[in-house]
Design an enzyme around this catalytic site. Structure first.
Site, PDB file in Angstrom:
ATOM      1  N   ALA A  11     -16.059   0.102  -0.526  1.00 43.71           N
ATOM      2  CA  ALA A  11     -15.306  -0.901  -0.172  1.00 43.71           C
ATOM      3  C   ALA A  11     -13.764  -1.072  -0.584  1.00 43.71           C
ATOM      4  O   ALA A  11     -12.925  -1.925  -0.101  1.00 43.71           O
ATOM      5  CB  ALA A  11     -16.011  -2.466  -0.395  1.00 43.71           C
ATOM      6  N   GLU A  44       0.843  -1.166  -0.002  1.00 44.81           N
ATOM      7  CA  GLU A  44      -0.123  -0.154  -0.032  1.00 44.81           C
ATOM      8  C   GLU A  44       0.805   1.143   0.178  1.00 44.81           C
ATOM      9  O   GLU A  44       1.802   1.249   0.670  1.00 44.81           O
ATOM     10  CB  GLU A  44      -1.024  -0.028   1.241  1.00 44.81           C
ATOM     11  CG  GLU A  44      -1.812  -0.934   1.315  1.00 44.81           C
ATOM     12  CD  GLU A  44      -2.929  -0.974   0.277  1.00 44.81           C
ATOM     13  OE1 GLU A  44      -2.928  -0.184  -0.633  1.00 44.81           O
ATOM     14  OE2 GLU A  44      -3.736  -1.911   0.201  1.00 44.81           O
ATOM     15  N   HIS A  45       0.252   2.226  -0.870  1.00 42.02           N
ATOM     16  CA  HIS A  45       1.055   3.717  -0.800  1.00 42.02           C
ATOM     17  C   HIS A  45       2.533   3.266  -1.468  1.00 42.02           C
ATOM     18  O   HIS A  45       3.592   4.231  -1.054  1.00 42.02           O
ATOM     19  CB  HIS A  45       1.272   4.399   0.651  1.00 42.02           C
ATOM     20  CG  HIS A  45      -0.251   4.977   1.047  1.00 42.02           C
ATOM     21  ND1 HIS A  45      -0.503   6.045   0.441  1.00 42.02           N
ATOM     22  CD2 HIS A  45      -0.965   4.287   1.567  1.00 42.02           C
ATOM     23  CE1 HIS A  45      -1.851   6.072   0.781  1.00 42.02           C
ATOM     24  NE2 HIS A  45      -2.099   5.126   1.656  1.00 42.02           N
ATOM     25  N   ASP A 105      -5.583  -0.808 -10.236  1.00 45.60           N
ATOM     26  CA  ASP A 105      -6.866  -1.334 -10.268  1.00 45.60           C
ATOM     27  C   ASP A 105      -7.457  -2.017 -11.786  1.00 45.60           C
ATOM     28  O   ASP A 105      -7.895  -3.150 -11.646  1.00 45.60           O
ATOM     29  CB  ASP A 105      -7.865  -0.184  -9.961  1.00 45.60           C
ATOM     30  CG  ASP A 105      -7.625   0.238  -8.490  1.00 45.60           C
ATOM     31  OD1 ASP A 105      -6.865  -0.287  -7.662  1.00 45.60           O
ATOM     32  OD2 ASP A 105      -8.286   1.266  -7.893  1.00 45.60           O
TER      33      ASP A 105
END
Length: 386
Positions: free
Chosen positions: A123, A35-36, A173
């Protein structure tokens, strides 16, 4: 509710000429770890899920797109030659993909479409990327003779976000939605865009999201602050190590070398990013060895880093993480940008029911609402169903 082809086809036949078209699907996604890291040139580890978008599409012999959103009960028509397109966001995704595919040389013609999704909103599972990827794949199949490569389809979805939605997103994504593979998650190098499939078939475990139902309004400005912190540390390190382009190239020794030249806050945030780089590599090894307990330990480590170092968690997410730990859950962490959304949890099957019951009751007692439970099964990427 599990969305089916029949659900979409019945609405398509009702709203158009009564004859069927072709049906396509693209999934939402989860991210196991990483993440990040995308804007720091690092790695992410997404997987496609069973939930996604299904669309029925049929050329109509005109230059007009006629689109019906089953979920929103909303209809629009727009011309492929219109420069502005519709104003409603859910239709702008389709307009944008049409325009981006045309830029790639696909001779898109008018079509009728009805579409629906079962990706839970809010979500962090990327319903928008699923929508973009579904239509990119379909237009390539219907009008482009499948000449556009998968990565170009993912990039077309990203360009749609940038150019028509106003969201400066990364590629993860759309990549996950297009390239998903059942029984596997994917390690994507956000710098080179090289990727590798890793087996993900944790027998005896379940993967489940707990949606905190929290959405923090500070997320956008806080995201920019953290990105700036990373850039500040890279600028300091480059004085001594000119080849360092992003924190992906840095290590703990380099960070220590410049600690006196950057703020304590910037140094703490950089520490998280550098640590996450190593955790992703350790998870890669653990997955190849089928060691899901080690995967779980790294998930907890990531949550600690996101909460205490990068400071993008919130009380609700930290609470769910602590409940997971107390219930003996193998791994748990905040998933996504933070400040709300979900925890992702790797749970032994024999502990699952107790964990869900305990989490629901404890969360409701503390925050006055139950978290939403979303069971996750890793599935395939964009595809034609019939």
């Amino acid at each position: 509710m599990h969305l089916t082809v029949e659900d979409v086809r019945s609405r398509f036949l009702k709203h158009f000429d009564g004859t069927p078209g072709s049906v396509y699907a693209s999934p939402g996604r989860i991210n196991i770890i990483g993440e990040h890291t995308d804007y720091n040139g690092g790695f992410v580890f997404p997987g496609a899920v069973k939930q996604g978008i299904i669309a029925e599409i049929k050329p109509n012999g005109t230059r007009k797109v006629r689109a019906y959103s089953i979920d929103l009960k909303d209809y629009v028509e727009f011309s492929l030659d219109d420069e502005k397109g519709p104003t409603a966001t859910h239709f702008r995704f389709i307009f944008g993909i049409c325009r981006e595919m045309m830029k790639l040389g696909v001779p898109v013609e008018g079509f009728n479409t009805a579409f629906a999704g079962d990706v839970p909103l809010g979500a962090g599972m990327s319903s928008s990327a699923a929508l973009e990827s579904c239509f990119a794949f379909a237009l390539n199949d219907l009008f482009g003779d499948n000449k556009i490569e998968k990565f170009q389809l993912a990039l077309a979805g990203q360009a749609t976000e940038h150019n028509y939605i106003g969201c400066n997103c990364g590629i993860m994504d759309q990549f996950a939605s297009v390239f998903g593979k059942a029984g596997h998650i994917m390690r994507l190098d956000c710098r080179s865009l090289q990727y590798k499939y890793f087996p993900f078939d944790p027998k005896g475990y379940k993967l489940v999201l707990l949606n905190s139902l929290v959405k923090h309004e500070l997320a956008s400005s806080a995201y920019n602050d953290r990105r700036k912190s990373c850039e500040n540390v890279v600028t300091a390190i480059k004085k001594y190590h000119p080849n360092v382009e992003t924190l992906r190239d840095a290590d703990y020794d380099m960070l220590e070398q410049v600690r006196g030249e950057v703020s304590a806050e910037d140094a703490l945030r950089a520490k998280y990013v550098i640590g996450e780089k190593y955790r992703v590599m350790e998870v890669s090894v653990a997955l190849e060895e089928g060691d899901y307990e080690e995967v779980g330990r790294k998930m907890y480590d990531t949550h600690h880093g996101l909460s205490k170092e990068y400071e993008v968690s919130c009380p609700e997410l930290d609470f769910l993480n602590e409940v997971a730990k107390s219930c003996g859950v193998t791994g748990s962490r905040v998933m996504g940008g933070g400040f709300g959304g979900c925890t992702i949890n790797l749970v032994r099957e024999e502990l699952y029911d107790n964990f869900i019951t305990t989490a629901k009751n404890a969360y409701k007692e503390k925050f006055g609402k139950e978290p939403v439970v979303i069971d996750v099964v890793i599935g395939d990427g964009s595809r034609k169903l019939c």
